[in-house]
Design an enzyme around this catalytic site. Structure first.
Site, PDB file in Angstrom:
ATOM      1  N   ASP A 154       0.911  -1.579  -0.321  1.00  0.00           N
ATOM      2  CA  ASP A 154      -0.059  -0.461  -0.305  1.00  0.00           C
ATOM      3  C   ASP A 154       1.003   1.077  -0.178  1.00  0.00           C
ATOM      4  O   ASP A 154       2.092   1.080  -0.141  1.00  0.00           O
ATOM      5  CB  ASP A 154      -1.047   0.006   1.389  1.00  0.00           C
ATOM      6  N   ASP A 212     -10.585   3.180  -2.404  1.00  0.00           N
ATOM      7  CA  ASP A 212     -11.490   1.529  -2.373  1.00  0.00           C
ATOM      8  C   ASP A 212     -12.976   1.570  -2.656  1.00  0.00           C
ATOM      9  O   ASP A 212     -14.119   2.713  -3.130  1.00  0.00           O
ATOM     10  CB  ASP A 212     -11.528   1.416  -0.799  1.00  0.00           C
TER      11      ASP A 212
HETATM   12  C1  GLA Z   1      -6.011   0.823   2.247  1.00  0.00           C
HETATM   13  C2  GLA Z   1      -6.448   0.068   0.419  1.00  0.00           C
HETATM   14  C3  GLA Z   1      -7.390  -1.077   1.464  1.00  0.00           C
HETATM   15  C4  GLA Z   1      -7.112  -1.641   2.515  1.00  0.00           C
HETATM   16  C5  GLA Z   1      -6.611  -0.820   3.705  1.00  0.00           C
HETATM   17  C6  GLA Z   1      -5.888  -0.888   4.607  1.00  0.00           C
HETATM   18  O1  GLA Z   1      -7.217   1.937   1.751  1.00  0.00           O
HETATM   19  O2  GLA Z   1      -6.397   1.187  -0.902  1.00  0.00           O
HETATM   20  O3  GLA Z   1      -7.197  -2.164  -0.073  1.00  0.00           O
HETATM   21  O4  GLA Z   1      -5.723  -2.669   2.170  1.00  0.00           O
HETATM   22  O5  GLA Z   1      -5.653   0.233   3.053  1.00  0.00           O
HETATM   23  O6  GLA Z   1      -5.836  -0.089   5.692  1.00  0.00           O
END
Ligand code: GLA
Length: 407
Positions: A154, A212
């Site tokens: 990430d 997301d």
């Molecule tokens: C980000 C990512 C998500 C998830 C969260 C976890 O938002 O885009 O897919 O992995 O972090 O904290």
């Protein structure tokens, strides 16, 4: 009712450009030659994960038929970390994972399931846990020693510029290669720095193209978070960057969540109808997207199983030619996708974006398809027509998905 019209002068040219650019590029890490399929903890469980839940999910993966259908990975997302030990080795939370990740990996591997884990290219992850910046080599070796098969990496708490992002991702990709274990590398910077231009060269096998996903069809005014249709609108345009070993990742499937509590239900995630979930499965499949379920595999109703385990739709997703569908038509009512397949068949998906039933009449010639076909409906599992055209009704938010079988 509006007919779906399909004419574009640049169509054939577009196909040729895609043919050239969709070849695997030098430097592509071997692995993920078809889009990864699996299940990820985040959307349903968030940080509330532990080794018992993962084991239960592994058993459900087997008993439900998901593993047999092709869902190979169980991916542990954010929230597993417990800091570092006195040698700076990253360790799991001892309460959530008292037996350690290696024991869990062994449990999964014994059942034929691969294991994914999560970190971040900064000191802390999105949810504030220990991450891998400046510990890339050490963490990659630790992951390899545990038997990890996939890393989602990430980009929270990292600088906004793309130069730094490329350097940080490349550093972890190199560390994974040096670890001696083949680990699929998923880049997750949400499309903010246009990773489709650089992520494969930085060692990524897939890269998130959007923010997301939330468990909803579409963002409403004043609402935050992305629905299925919002994500399709972005990801569909990126077809030329996908190829074996390098995939656009429009985030996880929300199929079967039905508004369940968890991260996917915040920011207006109210749940979708089964028709909408079926559309997500069709669209993710034809876009050659990773198929990463996030619903509770221990408790799936017949409809959810039918959607997630449609072998004919999955076969389109996993087709070894590895082409993402070109979105051939895109207007307020219709989006029509065309995906060439390895055996010279063609998959098409016809999405009715509008809120009412619509009639569609397509001449396949207008999609650049000049052969004679048997038209197989991949949701009805039957041949529904023959020839060079199709006409029929598509209900609101439904996606028809056909395999045109070349005669
Ligand atoms: C980000 C990512 C998500 C998830 C969260 C976890 O938002 O885009 O897919 O992995 O972090 O904290």
């Amino acid at each position: 009712m509006k007919a779906c019209i399909t004419i574009s002068a640049i169509w054939l040219l577009t196909i040729r450009v895609a043919e050239v650019s969709a070849q695997p590029q030098p430097g592509t890490t071997i692995g993920a030659l078809t889009p990864p399929m699996g299940w990820m903890t985040w959307n349903y469980f968030g940080e509330r994960i532990n080794e018992e839940i993962i084991k239960e999910m592994a058993n459900a993966m087997v008993s439900s038929g998901m593993l047999k259908a092709g869902y190979q990975y169980i991916m542990i997302d954010d929230g597993w970390q417990g800091g570092r030990d006195n040698k700076n080795n990253i360790i799991p939370d001892p309460v959530k994972f008292p037996s350690g990740i290696k024991a869990l990996a062994d449990y999964l591997h014994t059942r034929g399931i691969k294991i994914g884990i999560y970190s971040d290219a900064a000191p802390l992850t999105c949810a504030g846990y220990t991450a891998s910046l400046n510990f890339e080599e050490q963490d990659a070796k630790t992951f390899a020693s545990w038997g990890i098969d996939y890393l989602k990496y990430d980009y929270c708490n990292a600088p906004a510029d793309s130069i730094t992002a490329k350097i940080r991702y490349k550093k972890m990709a190199d560390a994974l290669v040096n670890s001696g274990r083949q680990i699929v590398f998923g880049i997750c910077e949400w499309g903010s720095r246009m990773p489709w231009h650089w992520a494969a060269n930085a060692g990524g096998n897939l890269w998130r193209t959007t923010g997301d996903v939330r468990d909803k069809w579409k963002t409403r005014p004043g609402d935050k978070g992305m629905g299925i249709l919002d994500i399709v609108d972005i990801n569909a345009a990126l077809y030329e960057y996908a190829a074996p070993g390098r995939w656009n990742d429009p985030d996880m499937l929300v199929v079967g969540l039905h508004g369940a509590k968890g991260p996917s239900s915040d920011l207006g995630g109210v749940g979708c109808s089964n028709i909408e979930y079926q559309s997500q499965m069709s669209l993710w499949s034809i876009m050659a997207a990773p198929l990463i379920a996030t619903n509770d595999l221990r408790d799936m109703n017949a409809e959810t199983k039918m959607i997630l385990m449609n072998d004919e739709v999955i076969a389109v997703n996993q087709d070894k030619l590895g082409r993402q569908a070109i979105r051939r038509v895109n207007n307020d009512t219709w989006a029509i996708f065309v995906k060439p397949l390895d055996n010279s068949d063609v998959a098409i998906a016809i999405l009715n974006k509008s809120g009412t039933i619509q009639n569609c009449q397509i001449d396949f010639n207008d999609l650049g398809l000049t052969d004679n076909y048997d038209i197989r409906d991949l949701w009805k599992h039957t041949i529904i027509g023959k020839g060079k055209s199709w006409g029929g009704n598509v209900v609101a938010h439904q996606t028809k998905m056909f395999r045109l079988i070349k005669k």
